[in-house]
Design an enzyme around this catalytic site. Structure first.
Site, short mmCIF file in Angstrom:
data_model
loop_
_atom_site.label_atom_id
_atom_site.label_comp_id
_atom_site.label_asym_id
_atom_site.label_seq_id
_atom_site.Cartn_x
_atom_site.Cartn_y
_atom_site.Cartn_z
N LYS A 5 50.90 0.71 -19.32
CA LYS A 5 49.87 1.21 -20.24
C LYS A 5 48.59 1.54 -19.47
O LYS A 5 48.00 2.60 -19.63
CB LYS A 5 49.56 0.15 -21.31
CG LYS A 5 48.29 0.43 -22.10
CD LYS A 5 48.06 -0.61 -23.18
CE LYS A 5 47.14 -1.74 -22.79
NZ LYS A 5 45.73 -1.38 -22.58
N ASN A 6 48.19 0.62 -18.61
CA ASN A 6 46.91 0.81 -17.92
C ASN A 6 46.98 1.84 -16.80
O ASN A 6 45.95 2.24 -16.27
CB ASN A 6 46.38 -0.53 -17.40
CG ASN A 6 45.88 -1.42 -18.54
OD1 ASN A 6 45.83 -0.97 -19.69
ND2 ASN A 6 45.54 -2.65 -18.22
N CYS A 43 39.84 -3.67 -27.74
CA CYS A 43 39.98 -5.12 -27.99
C CYS A 43 38.61 -5.78 -28.03
O CYS A 43 37.75 -5.48 -27.21
CB CYS A 43 40.79 -5.76 -26.88
SG CYS A 43 42.56 -5.59 -27.10
N ARG A 68 31.87 -5.85 -23.08
CA ARG A 68 32.47 -4.74 -22.35
C ARG A 68 31.54 -3.52 -22.24
O ARG A 68 31.80 -2.45 -22.80
CB ARG A 68 33.81 -4.33 -22.99
CG ARG A 68 34.79 -5.45 -22.99
CD ARG A 68 36.14 -5.03 -23.50
NE ARG A 68 37.01 -4.53 -22.45
CZ ARG A 68 38.28 -4.20 -22.64
NH1 ARG A 68 38.81 -4.30 -23.82
NH2 ARG A 68 39.00 -3.76 -21.64
N ASP A 109 44.51 -10.23 -18.12
CA ASP A 109 45.46 -9.79 -19.15
C ASP A 109 46.68 -10.70 -19.27
O ASP A 109 47.53 -10.48 -20.14
CB ASP A 109 45.92 -8.35 -18.88
CG ASP A 109 44.85 -7.33 -19.21
OD1 ASP A 109 43.84 -7.70 -19.82
OD2 ASP A 109 45.03 -6.14 -18.86
N ARG A 145 49.98 -2.00 -29.56
CA ARG A 145 49.09 -1.18 -28.72
C ARG A 145 49.55 -1.19 -27.27
O ARG A 145 49.24 -0.26 -26.52
CB ARG A 145 47.65 -1.72 -28.78
CG ARG A 145 46.96 -1.46 -30.12
CD ARG A 145 45.50 -1.81 -30.05
NE ARG A 145 44.98 -1.48 -28.73
CZ ARG A 145 44.06 -2.16 -28.07
NH1 ARG A 145 43.53 -3.22 -28.61
NH2 ARG A 145 43.67 -1.79 -26.88
C1 UD1 Z 1 40.84 -2.69 -17.64
C2 UD1 Z 1 42.14 -2.82 -18.38
C3 UD1 Z 1 42.18 -4.13 -19.15
C4 UD1 Z 1 41.88 -5.30 -18.21
C5 UD1 Z 1 40.63 -5.06 -17.40
C6 UD1 Z 1 40.39 -6.12 -16.34
C7 UD1 Z 1 42.73 -0.52 -18.84
C8 UD1 Z 1 42.92 0.55 -19.86
N1 UD1 Z 1 42.27 -1.70 -19.30
O1 UD1 Z 1 39.80 -2.67 -18.61
O2 UD1 Z 1 43.47 -4.28 -19.72
O3 UD1 Z 1 41.71 -6.48 -18.98
O4 UD1 Z 1 40.70 -3.79 -16.74
O5 UD1 Z 1 41.49 -6.21 -15.50
O6 UD1 Z 1 43.03 -0.34 -17.69
N2 UD1 Z 1 31.90 -4.23 -16.92
C9 UD1 Z 1 30.56 -4.04 -16.93
N3 UD1 Z 1 30.07 -2.76 -16.91
C10 UD1 Z 1 30.89 -1.67 -16.90
C11 UD1 Z 1 32.27 -1.87 -16.88
C12 UD1 Z 1 32.76 -3.17 -16.89
O7 UD1 Z 1 29.80 -5.01 -16.95
O8 UD1 Z 1 30.38 -0.54 -16.87
C13 UD1 Z 1 32.45 -5.61 -16.97
C14 UD1 Z 1 33.25 -5.86 -18.25
O9 UD1 Z 1 32.40 -6.21 -19.30
C15 UD1 Z 1 34.15 -6.98 -17.83
C16 UD1 Z 1 34.44 -6.65 -16.37
O10 UD1 Z 1 33.41 -5.77 -15.95
O11 UD1 Z 1 33.49 -8.22 -17.92
C17 UD1 Z 1 35.79 -6.03 -16.14
O12 UD1 Z 1 35.89 -4.83 -16.84
P1 UD1 Z 1 36.73 -3.58 -16.32
O13 UD1 Z 1 37.36 -3.90 -15.01
O14 UD1 Z 1 35.86 -2.38 -16.42
O15 UD1 Z 1 37.84 -3.50 -17.42
P2 UD1 Z 1 38.35 -2.21 -18.21
O16 UD1 Z 1 38.43 -1.05 -17.29
O17 UD1 Z 1 37.61 -2.08 -19.48
#
Ligand code: UD1
Length: 409
Positions: free
Chosen positions: A19-20, A112, A117, A299, A391
């Protein structure tokens, strides 16, 4: 979702496409208007939503079997709010739209409910590439010509790394993303873009170099299998004291999960693209801290907590990636688990067995934790809001039933 337990899972299960990995790859298909064919599309709701979003932007989409073909030009640069709010990964179309069309307007994403986030790292990166960012109402508007630059990420965010790779792949000049995420899905995305003629090096390390190109060309691509789906079935095998062979899995991608399962007493054997997991009657307690890849995946945290709730002794799980990812705890307590939360740490005191109960899937992986708990528990468990599970888990009811679970929807 109704499950009667306990049942040891036995048999074989094929792991679906990640998925990711597929979500950013589908978003990256907006980087060019040439033909793209992507194979082994998983039948899960998040993928359906992104495909719908791409269609709404004006791209022609054809399905054949489990493959999809994108074709034709598009002019729409405002993805519809109703689709964006349903899934956080929809924000991944921002980089491609900005790079390809020079402008994008998108509402703040949903997905989620696992913490705040934010998207600050994505936006900071776009600004460093020269975009002008404006927040208007609930929307973000970004525009401008992108030029290569050095971007240092304060945290190796998966989504920010992906969005910035996509934006930089069509920028003028060379971009370096420092402290980039190392996840296998990042490598898969860059392999996809490179298959279209992109010039990206260093994916899988913490410095990624992207030389911008003017145009990307046709491609045909097979994304990687889902390491989180694989990890979930591995834990389900161990938790139910079953014995499962998983195929179409890359053992290297689930190393941290394998290590923790072995530590807990399960038997895990690997061969090329296959993993067998055999549960042990006695589950040993373990210590887990979630971390960015190659650390233990956030995850997989909820699924492991369900498993460890029946360990002989106390386990500790620290969630360091998201600040609010213990929503499954309340539901596991309903099933008789003994878990205490202190800040970002959960202390799981193993109980002899869980009991079936009426529980609620608050998010995707929490839902997975609950079906694992239900497989271990005595009696009937009913999981409401189980659409969260769809999902991210393709044909989950069929796959679990084929492994011997007594499950109905
Ligand atoms: C992706 C995955 C999700 C997984 C996560 C962490 C997809 C579609 N989803 O989510 O399943 O749980 O990686 O492995 O690939 N953060 C910030 N600012 C930002 C972006 C992120 O502070 O601009 C923080 C988030 O709040 C969180 C952490 O960084 O605490 C990790 O987030 P991130 O690695 O960005 O996760 P996703 O890409 O949303």
């Amino acid at each position: 979702m109704k499950i009667m337990g306990p049942v040891p899972l036995k048999g074989e299960v094929e792991i679906s496409t990640s998925k990711n990995a597929i979500l950013p790859i589908l978003a990256a298909s907006l980087l060019s208007e040439e033909k793209k064919i992507i194979h082994k599309i998983p039948d899960i709701d998040d993928v359906e939503i992104i495909i719908q979003l791409i269609k709404e932007l004006g791209i022609k989409v054809n399905y054949f079997d489990k493959s999809i073909e994108f074709n034709g030009s598009y002019n729409q640069i405002e993805p519809p709010f109703e689709l964006v709010r349903q899934i956080r990964a929809s924000f991944l179309v921002m980089g491609p739209l900005l790079a390809r069309k020079g402008s994008v307007r998108i509402s703040l994403p949903g997905g989620c409910a696992i913490g705040t986030r934010p998207i600050d790292l994505h936006l900071k990166g776009f600004a460093i590439l020269g975009a002008q960012i404006i927040q208007a109402g609930g929307d973000i508007i970004a525009k401008g010509k992108l030029r290569g630059n050095h971007i240092y990420l304060d945290f190796p965010s998966v989504g920010a790394t992906e969005n910035l790779i996509m934006a930089a792949s069509l920028a003028e000049g060379t971009t370096y993303i420092e402290n980039a995420a190392l996840e296998p899905e990042i490598i898969d995305l860059t392999n996809f873009i490179n298959s279209m003629g992109g010039k990206i090096k260093g994916a899988g390390t913490n410095v990624i170099k992207i030389e911008g190109v003017k145009k990307l060309k046709e491609t045909e691509y097979y994304p990687i299998p889902d390491r989180i789906e694989a990890g979930t079935y591995m834990v389900a095998a161990a938790a139910s004291r079953g014995n499962i062979l998983l195929y179409n899995v890359i053992p290297e991608h689930v190393k941290s999960v394998t290590a923790k399962l072995i530590e807990s007493g399960a038997e895990v054997s690997e061969s090329d693209k296959q993993i067998r997991v055999k549960g042990s009657d006695i589950i040993k307690p373990v210590y887990i801290k979630t971390l960015p890849y190659p650390g233990f995946p956030t995850d997989m945290q909820a699924q492991f907590m369900a498993y460890l709730s029946c360990a002989e002794g106390s386990s500790i799980i620290t969630e360091s990636v998201f600040e609010n990812r213990f929503m499954h705890v309340q539901e596991l307590l309903r099933m008789g688990a003994n878990i205490k939360i202190e800040g970002r740490t959960a202390i799981i005191k193993g109980v002899r067995s869980l009991d079936g109960a009426n529980v609620k899937a608050t998010d995707l992986r929490a839902g997975a934790a609950l079906f694992i708990a239900a497989l271990m528990a005595r009696g009937q468990t009913i999981i409401t809001d189980s659409e969260h599970i769809d999902r991210g888990y393709e044909k989950v009811t069929d796959k679990l039933r084929a492994l011997g679970a007594d499950i109905t929807r």
